[in-house]
Design a protein around this motif. Structure first.
Motif, mmCIF file in Angstrom:
data_model
loop_
_atom_site.group_PDB
_atom_site.id
_atom_site.type_symbol
_atom_site.label_atom_id
_atom_site.label_comp_id
_atom_site.label_asym_id
_atom_site.label_seq_id
_atom_site.Cartn_x
_atom_site.Cartn_y
_atom_site.Cartn_z
ATOM 1 N N THR A 224 -80.236 17.922 26.206
ATOM 2 C CA THR A 224 -80.838 16.607 26.427
ATOM 3 C C THR A 224 -81.286 16.022 25.100
ATOM 4 O OG1 THR A 224 -81.599 17.205 28.642
ATOM 5 C CG2 THR A 224 -82.704 15.358 27.578
ATOM 6 N N LEU A 225 -80.891 14.784 24.841
ATOM 7 C CA LEU A 225 -81.357 14.038 23.675
ATOM 8 C C LEU A 225 -82.393 13.032 24.152
ATOM 9 C CD1 LEU A 225 -81.259 13.205 20.691
ATOM 10 C CD2 LEU A 225 -79.407 11.630 21.295
ATOM 11 N N ASP A 226 -83.627 13.187 23.647
ATOM 12 C CA ASP A 226 -84.710 12.269 23.972
ATOM 13 C C ASP A 226 -84.833 11.251 22.836
ATOM 14 O OD1 ASP A 226 -87.019 10.944 24.663
ATOM 15 O OD2 ASP A 226 -88.299 12.729 24.713
ATOM 16 N N LEU A 227 -84.536 9.987 23.122
ATOM 17 C CA LEU A 227 -84.609 8.943 22.102
ATOM 18 C C LEU A 227 -86.044 8.606 21.720
ATOM 19 C CD1 LEU A 227 -81.782 6.545 23.315
ATOM 20 C CD2 LEU A 227 -81.627 8.453 21.714
ATOM 21 N N ASN A 228 -86.992 8.888 22.589
ATOM 22 C CA ASN A 228 -88.420 8.881 22.237
ATOM 23 C C ASN A 228 -88.888 7.525 21.696
ATOM 24 O OD1 ASN A 228 -90.972 10.117 21.895
ATOM 25 N ND2 ASN A 228 -90.514 10.653 19.771
ATOM 26 N N GLY A 229 -88.304 6.442 22.219
ATOM 27 C CA GLY A 229 -88.728 5.111 21.787
ATOM 28 C C GLY A 229 -88.042 4.614 20.530
ATOM 29 N N TYR A 230 -87.068 5.360 20.023
ATOM 30 C CA TYR A 230 -86.393 4.981 18.776
ATOM 31 C C TYR A 230 -84.986 4.473 19.055
ATOM 32 C CZ TYR A 230 -90.289 7.323 16.461
ATOM 33 O OH TYR A 230 -91.536 7.671 16.028
ATOM 34 N N THR A 231 -84.299 4.078 17.960
ATOM 35 C CA THR A 231 -82.969 3.497 18.049
ATOM 36 C C THR A 231 -81.937 4.472 17.508
ATOM 37 O OG1 THR A 231 -83.783 1.227 17.867
ATOM 38 C CG2 THR A 231 -81.500 1.612 17.233
ATOM 39 N N GLN A 255 -93.715 6.283 26.518
ATOM 40 C CA GLN A 255 -94.490 5.505 27.474
ATOM 41 C C GLN A 255 -94.870 4.126 26.919
ATOM 42 O OE1 GLN A 255 -95.548 7.075 30.809
ATOM 43 N NE2 GLN A 255 -93.626 7.873 29.987
ATOM 44 N N THR A 256 -94.448 3.838 25.667
ATOM 45 C CA THR A 256 -94.858 2.589 25.017
ATOM 46 C C THR A 256 -93.707 1.729 24.519
ATOM 47 O OG1 THR A 256 -95.068 3.720 22.876
ATOM 48 C CG2 THR A 256 -97.043 3.610 24.259
ATOM 49 N N THR A 257 -92.529 2.319 24.279
ATOM 50 C CA THR A 257 -91.472 1.594 23.579
ATOM 51 C C THR A 257 -90.117 1.846 24.204
ATOM 52 O OG1 THR A 257 -92.726 1.913 21.528
ATOM 53 C CG2 THR A 257 -90.457 1.128 21.317
ATOM 54 N N ASP A 258 -89.378 0.763 24.436
ATOM 55 C CA ASP A 258 -87.985 0.903 24.850
ATOM 56 C C ASP A 258 -87.168 1.494 23.704
ATOM 57 O OD1 ASP A 258 -88.571 -0.264 27.273
ATOM 58 O OD2 ASP A 258 -87.788 -2.233 26.726
ATOM 59 N N GLY A 287 -95.913 7.730 33.774
ATOM 60 C CA GLY A 287 -96.611 6.649 34.448
ATOM 61 C C GLY A 287 -96.259 5.269 33.939
ATOM 62 N N ALA A 288 -95.740 5.175 32.717
ATOM 63 C CA ALA A 288 -95.379 3.861 32.157
ATOM 64 C C ALA A 288 -93.987 3.968 31.544
ATOM 65 C CB ALA A 288 -96.397 3.436 31.113
ATOM 66 N N PRO A 289 -92.981 4.141 32.376
ATOM 67 C CA PRO A 289 -91.650 4.435 31.848
ATOM 68 C C PRO A 289 -91.051 3.274 31.064
ATOM 69 C CG PRO A 289 -91.540 3.993 34.207
ATOM 70 C CD PRO A 289 -92.993 4.066 33.846
ATOM 71 N N LYS A 290 -90.359 3.606 29.977
ATOM 72 C CA LYS A 290 -89.632 2.642 29.168
ATOM 73 C C LYS A 290 -88.146 2.939 29.271
ATOM 74 C CE LYS A 290 -93.205 0.384 27.854
ATOM 75 N NZ LYS A 290 -93.421 -1.027 28.274
#
Length: 455
Positions: A224-231, A255-258, A287-290
């Motif tokens: 699994t690769l988690d982009l973690n709010g990055y590009t 939880q904060t950034t697409d 709880g705050a999915p992006k």
């Protein structure tokens, strides 16, 4: 004692221990090559004595136990047949060099190479367990001629798996990240990269740029690769999964950034032996999915699972683009910049697609497939929507057209439910067949022309 070349060739199993540094700074210096042959074990001991030489070869049956020593070469390294017990050692290769490793063995703890003005060429499939250090400025280069490239098996917690002072990875190079729970560094541009943990998650530590990208686990396992709010930006293709039994998944846990994926090539969710094992999940978590927004310049091939969440997928190529597989998009944007859009230079699905929120045709031609289902449709001034011959498409929301709709022999079915009003703006583009198969209302925003109107 000063050595030129030192070759260890006993006729029976023999262990040699350094009694001091084997370098110019120590009592024993070596100006030539070090060769460790069959039956030989050379250890730098717990005193971590250092070694300097030109070329270093560990032959079949030979072993180097490096402990926490520093081994410095001005020439090449070859451990393709031998064994190295790496400990926490550092190997510094300062000149133009070939680095030949034993396949899938732990070859280096720290490897320091690609010095200023020098090229290091990686041969084999060896493993760097801690850090690859590109030592030189922009005139230094690290290249791999093996399609698999070096494997970095560390996790990057508290340090970068790759660091550079400006030296680069050459265009042919492929880096494999194989460490469980690894944090992927953003310190270099990757020509090609594999996120290939046997089973588990690897997480971006920042936005990265690469050529081609592959995500896959060990046999019958998922990486699994988690982009973690990055590009993630690529100038090549992205493959989720590899062969039919090595599975891949892309997620965004922020939880904060697409997150955003931007690629100029093709995106393929690979077909596997276990249906649904290769996944792009843009629905987020917690709880705050992006979400994960995707900008694609090539073709979209979905053989398995795409979960859209609230994402926008934008087709922004400059030539014909295709969509394979049945997909449910949330927002789908067509922004294709081909100079002369047509039935052959378009964005063209090979199966029915669903857009659960808004289809936006900003530029280029979108060619709906029969059975396509949309909520809202917006055709921009440079956009063209031209369904396949006799295609029937359904719309549960509004139709706004400030561009071109070429109806041909198509049917547009408005399906608003009771108590809902759909607005329709035609921009003086005639429909072929309009069908209203529900109990909602249609409100016209300009004059409407149709060959056949079924209310």
């Amino acid at each position: 004692v000063a050595y030129n070349n030192l070759t260890l060739t006993p006729t029976a199993t023999t262990a040699y221990s350094l009694l001091g540094h084997l370098n110019a700074a120590g009592s024993t210096a070596m100006t030539g090559n070090l060769t460790i042959n069959n039956y030989t074990t050379l250890t730098t001991t717990a005193s971590n004595y250092n070694i300097d030489c030109v070329n270093l070869t560990i032959a079949s049956g030979g072993t180097l136990t490096a402990n926490a020593s520093t081994i410095t070469l001005s020439g090449s390294w070859d451990s393709s047949l031998g064994t190295i017990n790496i400990g926490t050692s550092t190997v510094a290769i300062t000149g133009n060099s070939n680095i030949t490793t034993r396949n899938w063995s732990n070859t280096f703890y720290n490897l320091q190479t690609a010095y200023t003005g020098k090229t290091a060429t990686w041969l084999g499939n060896g493993v760097i367990t801690h850090q690859l250090i590109l030592n030189g400025d922009a005139t230094g280069s690290f290249t791999s001629t093996n399609p698999a490239g070096p494997s970095l098996s560390g996790n990057g917690s508290g340090y970068n798996l790759i660091t550079t002072n400006g030296a680069t990875l050459a265009s042919s190079t492929r880096i494999l990240f194989t460490g469980a729970n690894a944090i992927i560094p953003t310190t270099v541009t990757y020509p090609n990269v594999d996120f290939a943990v046997s089973s588990g998650t690897q997480t971006l530590g920042g936005s990265i740029a690469s050529g081609s990208v592959r995500i896959f686990g060990a046999t019958s396992s998922t990486a699994t690769l988690d982009l973690n709010g990055y590009t993630l930006t690529t100038t090549g293709n992205i493959d989720v999964g590899y062969t039919t039994d090595r599975y891949g998944k892309i997620v965004n846990s922020s939880q904060t950034t697409d997150s955003t994926i931007t690629l100029t090539g093709n995106l393929t969710i690979v077909d596997s032996t276990v249906a649904g094992s290769n996944i792009i999940d843009a629905s987020g978590s917690g709880g705050a999915p992006k979400t994960i927004n995707i900008n694609i310049g090539g073709n979209w091939v979905n053989n398995e699972t795409f979960t859209a969440g609230t994402s926008t997928v934008t087709f922004n190529g400059a030539a014909a683009q295709t969509i394979s597989g049945t997909n449910t998009f949330y927002n789908l944007t067509i922004n294709n910049s081909a100079g002369s859009p047509s039935d052959t230079v378009d964005v063209d699905p090979a199966a029915a697609q669903t857009v659960s929120n808004t289809l936006t045709v900003t530029d280029g031609q979108w060619t709906p497939y029969t059975g396509d289902t949309y909520k809202d449709v917006s055709i921009g001034a440079a956009g063209i929507l031209k369904p396949d011959a006799s295609a029937a498409i359904s719309l549960s929301g509004n139709w706004a057209n400030s561009g071109t709709f070429t109806a041909g022999t198509s049917t547009v079915n408005f399906t608003a439910s009771s108590g809902t009003t759909q607005t329709v703006g035609s921009n003086a583009n005639a429909f072929n067949v309009i069908s209203h198969s529900s109990t909602g209302a249609i409100q016209l925003t300009d004059a409407l022309t149709a060959v056949d109107l079924n209310i």
